[in-house]
Design a protein around this motif. Sequence first.
Motif, PDB file in Angstrom:
ATOM      1  N   TYR A 184      -9.009 -65.272  46.739  1.00 36.19           N
ATOM      2  CA  TYR A 184      -8.777 -64.233  46.153  1.00 36.19           C
ATOM      3  C   TYR A 184      -9.127 -64.309  44.934  1.00 36.19           C
ATOM      4  CZ  TYR A 184      -7.609 -59.886  44.081  1.00 36.19           C
ATOM      5  OH  TYR A 184      -7.177 -58.155  43.863  1.00 36.19           O
ATOM      6  N   GLU A 225       5.694 -61.994  48.489  1.00 32.45           N
ATOM      7  CA  GLU A 225       4.624 -62.795  47.855  1.00 32.45           C
ATOM      8  C   GLU A 225       3.250 -62.161  48.816  1.00 32.45           C
ATOM      9  OE1 GLU A 225       4.984 -66.460  45.392  1.00 32.45           O
ATOM     10  OE2 GLU A 225       6.358 -66.966  46.450  1.00 32.45           O
ATOM     11  N   TRP A 285      -0.011 -60.542  47.980  1.00 31.01           N
ATOM     12  CA  TRP A 285      -1.510 -61.146  47.697  1.00 31.01           C
ATOM     13  C   TRP A 285      -3.287 -61.185  48.786  1.00 31.01           C
ATOM     14  CZ3 TRP A 285      -3.194 -63.056  43.819  1.00 31.01           C
ATOM     15  CH2 TRP A 285      -2.670 -63.437  42.108  1.00 31.01           C
ATOM     16  N   ARG A 334      -7.393 -58.769  38.523  1.00 28.80           N
ATOM     17  CA  ARG A 334      -6.099 -58.977  38.065  1.00 28.80           C
ATOM     18  C   ARG A 334      -6.334 -58.264  36.419  1.00 28.80           C
ATOM     19  NH1 ARG A 334      -3.233 -62.646  37.914  1.00 28.80           N
ATOM     20  NH2 ARG A 334      -0.765 -61.654  37.758  1.00 28.80           N
ATOM     21  N   SER A 382      -4.034 -67.145  47.671  1.00 31.01           N
ATOM     22  CA  SER A 382      -4.024 -66.928  46.075  1.00 31.01           C
ATOM     23  C   SER A 382      -5.546 -66.978  45.373  1.00 31.01           C
ATOM     24  CB  SER A 382      -3.291 -66.374  45.296  1.00 31.01           C
ATOM     25  OG  SER A 382      -2.234 -68.274  45.070  1.00 31.01           O
TER      26      SER A 382
END
Length: 991
Positions: A691, A720, A724, A870, A688
Amino acid sequence: MRFCKWLVLIIFLFSAGGVVFGNGVQEDRIAKAKELIAQKDYNEAILLLAKVVKEEPDRLDQAQELLDQIRRARDSFNNDFSRLLTALYTDQDEGKALRIIKEMESTDKSPNIAMQREIAQAKRSARLIYYQKQFALIMAKGLAALNQNDYSGATSVYLSGYSLARDEFDENNFNAMLRDRVFRALGDLKTAASQFAQNSAAFQALQATGVQIFEGNPEQISTRLAIVTDKIRELANLRRRIYQDSAVFAQENNLIKKTIPDLASGDFFLSYAYLITRGRSDVPQREGIIGSIDRLWNADAQAWSQTIQQRIDRLFTQATQSLDQQAWPQAQQVYQQAYVVSKAALSLATLWNLTAYPQANGAFSSEYVSLLNTLLPQLLYLNSRRSLALQGEQSARIQVQEAEIHPEQISDSTAIDALKQKVDEDRQTLAAFASQAQSNVDRMSALTSAGWTFQQEQQFWASWLTRWQRYLTQTTNLESSLIDRKGFLEYASLQQRYQTFHQATLHIQTLVDGQLINQGTATFLSHDPRQALVLLRQDQPAEVALRQDLRSYIDRFQAVPAVLATPAVQNWPVKGQSLLDELDRSTRQRSQLLATATANWERAQQLQREGERLLRDVQPQVDNADFPAARRVLNEATGRFSASLNLEDDAQLRKSSDAETKRLFALILKGENELVVREVRRLITAGSTAYLTGQFPQAEQTLLRAQARWATTNAVPNQEVTYWLGLAQNALSINTGRTINPTDPLYNEIQALLNFARADYEKARQHETDGDQAGAKRLLDEAQTTLGKVLLPFPLNQEARVLNLRIQQSRDPAIFPTLFRDDFNAAVAKLDNKPQEGYNDLLDLKSIQADYPGLASAIKSARLILGIDRRPPNPADLRESRNLTDLAQRIYDSNNVGQFSTALAQINKALRLDPTNSRAQELKDKLSVFNPTATFMTPSQLNEFNAIVNLFASGRRLEAQSQLNLFLIHYPGLAQDPRVKELQGRMQAAS
């Protein structure tokens, strides 16, 4: 002259010397000679006178006178001999000859040897002629009486002839033994002949009595016949005595011929006595005392024979008509009567055998042989009728019995045997009848060829032969039908036994090859080699017994006599052999099954032992936290148990292996899951972070590792990781095609084209600077052409697209701003429906003019739309995420393991709302340790699954799909098993 010759001879013969008397005194020879002459003993007188002449010369005159006297006597004797020859051979007056012989015997008692022989021959000739005339006269009188049926008178005449030539027999002075035998035989013969003469009237009366008896009630014939047979036996006994007595005459006469040379032709008395008794052989009619008896007997027999034959012929005609009309009871009754009559007649006729006295050389008398001319046809007739009457009665009885036999209605093999034995006896009886009939046909033919007259009898037997052959055929067909029926019944039993054996073989085959078992989840093959071995050994005695019975069955029906071997009967050994061949095939099949079952059972036991050994190795691996090794060993053990169960479906092993492998798998899963949860959390965090910092490739690789690691203990994906990984792969997908991966097969060719295009572009700029617009335009055209070759396989390639924009900018600087604006507006418009394409267009424009108004804002919007960046968290989502975390925490704190799956679902939802919720992440890790979802196939499940795989591999795809659906319904947790997914993929590819 003759006297002088005699005298000289006498002197010569007696020249040896004188005679001295015992007392020493010389006898008066002259006186003695006179005495001898008086006695007519001339030979002795001559001998004595010869001595006188030699020794007493003084008495020569006396001797001469006496010798003259002897000479005169001898001259008279010689004259008588001359007269004898004339009377005997010239005048043929045997009486006169005998008188002269008597005179000569009184004249000279001692004639010379030659003269003695001559006289003896003459005397014998005279007697022979005399005796012959007397014998002819006696035989003529006897024959005349016989021709008048005067048996008593004829016998009396014959009895008078036994004195014929008796004087000569007495003169011959035979030894006492011979004479005794002859006179004893003669005495017994006369007694028996006298008895015959006295009873001849009674014997003659038998003719009418016999006729009356044979014309009467058949049931009374046997008892009444004794009246006749007793008298006939009496007559036969008299005949036997007379016949045997006369044989003594012949025997002694033959002895005389052999031992006495002078009687080489035999004794007249014995010869005539023999002929008077038995008759002459050269006359056409029977004569003598024996002939008298035989004539009387023949007269009676001929009358009886005619009556008997007529009676028997009537009975046979009636019985045969009844037989041919199938009136069996009536035929039986009449044939019984015919049997009684013919048997009685035969017993009467065979009394003639009492006359068959064998001779010393074993041959029968000529009288008996001659009698056969009359007797043999009659005996053959009576014997055949007696036999045929019995046969006819038996045949009628057989027909009655056989009419009640219906082989097709009999289902009891024992009853078949009993009936077959009875019918076989009947067939043998009828075969014997037919054989006898054929023999009689042949015999009649042979006798006819030999001169006997049997034409009517031959035809009779031929007709009976046809009848017996017809009955024989019927009975043979019936027996064949019984044999066929027995073959059917026995074959049905043998076939049933074989079918039982064959069905057992098929059952054993299913035990070895596997029988389909529906266990609610799938239908799979269940093997039971151990039970197969038990059944194979258990059925062996039955197989041996069946084989023996089949071979016996084949042998018995092959041995059926050809006359009974109809096509139907011949079919049974063929079918038996076919059944035996099938049994052989089943036996060979069982041999193969035995080998396979033994090998499978032993292999199943070996695999079970290997699986149990591997299970013992799992716990140490778990204790050492070497979970991959523990899982590998457990899978190997599971495979061994599954393979064992595939070879032998052992319920106990299935239950125990499933339970133990489940226990060990849960132990491995729990221990390994603790490590997996920690490691996956670390990888999620790293991925994550990568990312969020834009390191999309690194993020994808890290998250893929997390996904794989999670799958080692969990069949359900980690949400999860999925979240991701989706973001990272989405970001990477946006850049897909923008650059060329060095691993791409066209990488080198594309890079070369890009280099050519860049080189042409740079040269074109130089030509523009130099004022060579035409050269610049040509190079820009070539560059665009080269870029077209790149954009054709890679339309999103960023370098080619940007270079293409720059070429447009260089070609038309004045128009390019307008084109740029239009491209920008088009890219912004694509964000609504083709966001990824619009985003790529904006990035290309950014490479030309990064400060273009609105370009940065448009790219930011595109990244939000594509999820590259995001969005700021929604406060409501954050609150909901916290609330769900609190609920899950309470479940965890209550230690309610049964609700951990609910808590885990709540945590996963909380993380979807707020992936950064650290409390949720921590709680999820705690819950995941206690709720692993990795799939595991127990040995029995693996066995079922392998059966589905085998169905698919054998081309039964629809059946395999159906079984797999049932399998997953019953074991839904195994849907995530890699093996199941792999099979599903193969099925989809094949559909």
